[in-house]
Design a protein around this motif. Structure first.
Motif, PDB file in Angstrom:
ATOM      1  N   ASN A  83     -10.368 -35.144 -35.567  1.00  0.00           N
ATOM      2  CA  ASN A  83     -11.757 -34.778 -35.833  1.00  0.00           C
ATOM      3  C   ASN A  83     -11.842 -33.770 -36.980  1.00  0.00           C
ATOM      4  N   TYR A  84     -10.959 -32.801 -36.960  1.00  0.00           N
ATOM      5  CA  TYR A  84     -10.924 -31.767 -38.002  1.00  0.00           C
ATOM      6  C   TYR A  84     -10.671 -32.398 -39.365  1.00  0.00           C
ATOM      7  N   ALA A  85      -9.728 -33.343 -39.411  1.00  0.00           N
ATOM      8  CA  ALA A  85      -9.404 -33.997 -40.679  1.00  0.00           C
ATOM      9  C   ALA A  85     -10.537 -34.911 -41.146  1.00  0.00           C
ATOM     10  N   CYS A  86     -11.132 -35.653 -40.226  1.00  0.00           N
ATOM     11  CA  CYS A  86     -12.197 -36.586 -40.604  1.00  0.00           C
ATOM     12  C   CYS A  86     -13.390 -35.858 -41.213  1.00  0.00           C
ATOM     13  N   ARG A  87     -13.678 -34.680 -40.696  1.00  0.00           N
ATOM     14  CA  ARG A  87     -14.813 -33.920 -41.218  1.00  0.00           C
ATOM     15  C   ARG A  87     -14.557 -33.430 -42.638  1.00  0.00           C
ATOM     16  N   GLN A  88     -13.289 -33.311 -43.012  1.00  0.00           N
ATOM     17  CA  GLN A  88     -12.945 -32.847 -44.358  1.00  0.00           C
ATOM     18  C   GLN A  88     -12.548 -33.984 -45.303  1.00  0.00           C
ATOM     19  N   ALA A  89     -12.490 -35.196 -44.787  1.00  0.00           N
ATOM     20  CA  ALA A  89     -12.071 -36.342 -45.597  1.00  0.00           C
ATOM     21  C   ALA A  89     -13.073 -36.614 -46.713  1.00  0.00           C
ATOM     22  N   MET A  90     -12.576 -37.037 -47.852  1.00  0.00           N
ATOM     23  CA  MET A  90     -13.412 -37.320 -49.016  1.00  0.00           C
ATOM     24  C   MET A  90     -13.781 -38.801 -49.127  1.00  0.00           C
ATOM     25  N   GLY A  91     -13.110 -39.655 -48.364  1.00  0.00           N
ATOM     26  CA  GLY A  91     -13.295 -41.089 -48.508  1.00  0.00           C
ATOM     27  C   GLY A  91     -14.594 -41.625 -47.931  1.00  0.00           C
ATOM     28  N   ASP A  92     -14.957 -42.811 -48.392  1.00  0.00           N
ATOM     29  CA  ASP A  92     -16.093 -43.539 -47.832  1.00  0.00           C
ATOM     30  C   ASP A  92     -15.696 -44.258 -46.552  1.00  0.00           C
ATOM     31  N   TYR A  93     -14.401 -44.541 -46.422  1.00  0.00           N
ATOM     32  CA  TYR A  93     -13.867 -45.224 -45.248  1.00  0.00           C
ATOM     33  C   TYR A  93     -12.711 -44.403 -44.681  1.00  0.00           C
ATOM     34  N   LEU A  94     -12.489 -44.549 -43.375  1.00  0.00           N
ATOM     35  CA  LEU A  94     -11.421 -43.829 -42.693  1.00  0.00           C
ATOM     36  C   LEU A  94     -10.460 -44.820 -42.048  1.00  0.00           C
ATOM     37  N   ALA A  95      -9.172 -44.547 -42.187  1.00  0.00           N
ATOM     38  CA  ALA A  95      -8.129 -45.281 -41.476  1.00  0.00           C
ATOM     39  C   ALA A  95      -7.196 -44.237 -40.870  1.00  0.00           C
ATOM     40  N   PHE A  96      -6.361 -44.655 -39.928  1.00  0.00           N
ATOM     41  CA  PHE A  96      -5.560 -43.695 -39.173  1.00  0.00           C
ATOM     42  C   PHE A  96      -4.140 -44.208 -38.973  1.00  0.00           C
ATOM     43  N   LEU A  97      -3.195 -43.281 -39.043  1.00  0.00           N
ATOM     44  CA  LEU A  97      -1.806 -43.627 -38.760  1.00  0.00           C
ATOM     45  C   LEU A  97      -1.142 -42.459 -38.051  1.00  0.00           C
ATOM     46  N   ASP A  98      -0.456 -42.749 -36.946  1.00  0.00           N
ATOM     47  CA  ASP A  98       0.315 -41.711 -36.273  1.00  0.00           C
ATOM     48  C   ASP A  98       1.568 -41.413 -37.076  1.00  0.00           C
ATOM     49  N   ASP A  99       2.110 -40.222 -36.878  1.00  0.00           N
ATOM     50  CA  ASP A  99       3.211 -39.761 -37.733  1.00  0.00           C
ATOM     51  C   ASP A  99       4.546 -40.436 -37.462  1.00  0.00           C
ATOM     52  N   ASP A 100       4.618 -41.289 -36.444  1.00  0.00           N
ATOM     53  CA  ASP A 100       5.874 -41.985 -36.168  1.00  0.00           C
ATOM     54  C   ASP A 100       5.730 -43.505 -36.286  1.00  0.00           C
ATOM     55  N   ASP A 101       4.637 -43.968 -36.854  1.00  0.00           N
ATOM     56  CA  ASP A 101       4.392 -45.404 -37.003  1.00  0.00           C
ATOM     57  C   ASP A 101       4.304 -45.764 -38.481  1.00  0.00           C
ATOM     58  N   GLU A 102       4.034 -47.034 -38.789  1.00  0.00           N
ATOM     59  CA  GLU A 102       3.959 -47.433 -40.193  1.00  0.00           C
ATOM     60  C   GLU A 102       2.967 -48.568 -40.404  1.00  0.00           C
ATOM     61  N   PHE A 103       2.299 -48.522 -41.552  1.00  0.00           N
ATOM     62  CA  PHE A 103       1.434 -49.605 -42.004  1.00  0.00           C
ATOM     63  C   PHE A 103       2.286 -50.668 -42.690  1.00  0.00           C
ATOM     64  N   LEU A 104       1.904 -51.933 -42.551  1.00  0.00           N
ATOM     65  CA  LEU A 104       2.413 -52.951 -43.445  1.00  0.00           C
ATOM     66  C   LEU A 104       1.730 -52.752 -44.796  1.00  0.00           C
ATOM     67  N   SER A 105       2.333 -53.261 -45.860  1.00  0.00           N
ATOM     68  CA  SER A 105       1.895 -52.885 -47.211  1.00  0.00           C
ATOM     69  C   SER A 105       0.458 -53.313 -47.543  1.00  0.00           C
ATOM     70  N   ASP A 106      -0.075 -54.297 -46.819  1.00  0.00           N
ATOM     71  CA  ASP A 106      -1.429 -54.775 -47.115  1.00  0.00           C
ATOM     72  C   ASP A 106      -2.451 -54.334 -46.078  1.00  0.00           C
ATOM     73  N   LYS A 107      -2.100 -53.382 -45.252  1.00  0.00           N
ATOM     74  CA  LYS A 107      -2.974 -52.983 -44.143  1.00  0.00           C
ATOM     75  C   LYS A 107      -4.351 -52.555 -44.628  1.00  0.00           C
ATOM     76  N   VAL A 108      -4.397 -51.589 -45.498  1.00  0.00           N
ATOM     77  CA  VAL A 108      -5.676 -51.047 -45.943  1.00  0.00           C
ATOM     78  C   VAL A 108      -6.474 -52.093 -46.702  1.00  0.00           C
ATOM     79  N   GLU A 109      -5.825 -52.805 -47.612  1.00  0.00           N
ATOM     80  CA  GLU A 109      -6.542 -53.773 -48.441  1.00  0.00           C
ATOM     81  C   GLU A 109      -7.166 -54.892 -47.612  1.00  0.00           C
TER      82      GLU A 109
END
Length: 302
Positions: A83-109
């Protein structure tokens, strides 16, 4: 649909006592095919603690200019940190990743394209879980919603939680009109999804896996008493929606709630309590008990 000059997406990464795994998570964001990103790491370690220092070393070694870091007071919990980070985020969209996991290279797109093409405020995907050896443990298809009206989404989420956090993408403007994540020990994502549904958001489902989550043997907040307390608190809210549900749905929810508590009690070595909740689960819905048990053993052998 190709994206040129697309919107800024803020990827929120809360981190706590996982400096040894954080680099892999950050690399998976840096290597995204979609480049207009803000990588916002929120450090929830106690200031000047061993883990804080180790985390800062990892962050300093990251050469991605899109990286921005913020620090909580320490040990505020995943929901509060997000919540603290989301309130300070500059983006128009929000995505999330835990610190021990990983996105596949096309996740966001792929997820952003899906949202833009369908005029959505939020969407979710499927998820795969892997063990520490990299072996697939479970591929979970969250395809149980076939009515994307507010009432249909609500029913689907009450019956089977639409989670975890890393499968979400949502507009920052949607987050801003909700109370955000639940600031509880476990299940913070369940509260965010509920609040977005209640806000009347246009939410869709993208039936693909673009994130890998890992099950580790180390410290996990989602086990033990935290899991039990979080499930009990969540269930109290679910029960307030019972007047909107039919008897079959209520029986299934009661089955699932008691089954979750039975497994949590077993992990906490409270075997008598585990047996009691297992009995309650069976009598809440014998048919669901048989069906879910069959599905569990079939997946475990696949």
């Amino acid at each position: 649909m190709a994206i040129e000059n697309g919107p800024l997406v803020s990827v929120i990464v809360p981190t706590y006592k996982r400096a040894d795994r954080l680099t892999k998570a950050l690399n998976s964001i840096s290597n995204q095919s979609y480049k207009n990103l803000e990588i916002l790491v929120v450090n929830d370690n106690e200031v000047n603690s061993k883990w804080d220092k180790e985390t800062n070393k990892v962050l300093l070694a990251c050469e991605d200019s899109r990286l921005r870091t913020i620090h909580t007071a320490g040990r505020t919990g995943g929901g509060s940190a997000r919540n603290y980070a989301c309130r300070q985020a500059m983006g128009d969209y929000l995505a999330f990743l835990d610190d021990d996991d990983e996105f596949l290279s096309d996740k966001v797109e792929t997820q952003l394209v899906y949202m833009l093409e369908n005029g959505l405020d939020m969407c979710w995907q499927d998820v795969s879980w892997y063990n520490e050896s990299g072996k697939l443990v479970e591929h979970r298809r969250l395809n149980h919603c076939d009515d994307f009206s507010k009432q249909g989404l609500l029913r689907a989420h009450l019956l089977t939680p639409i989670a975890p956090t890393s499968i979400y993408m949502l507009k920052k403007s949607l987050f801003d009109v909700t109370e955000g994540f639940g600031e509880v020990a476990t299940g913070q994502d369940w509260w965010l999804m509920l609040r977005c549904i209640e806000a009347g958001a246009r939410i869709g489902y993208m039936p693909e896996v673009h994130v890998h989550q890992y099950l580790h043997s180390g410290e996990r907040l989602s086990l033990g008493n935290n899991k039990i307390e979080g499930e009990v608190a969540r269930h109290k809210v679910v029960q307030s929606y019972y007047p909107q549900l039919d008897k079959k749905d209520i029986n299934y929810i009661e089955f699932r709630h008691n089954a979750v508590l039975a497994f949590a009690m077993k992990r906490s070595r409270r075997y008598v309590d585990a047996f009691g909740y297992a009995i309650k689960a069976f009598f809440a819905s014998p048919s669901a008990c048989v069906t879910e048990a069959f599905g569990f053993f079939r997946k475990s052998k696949s």
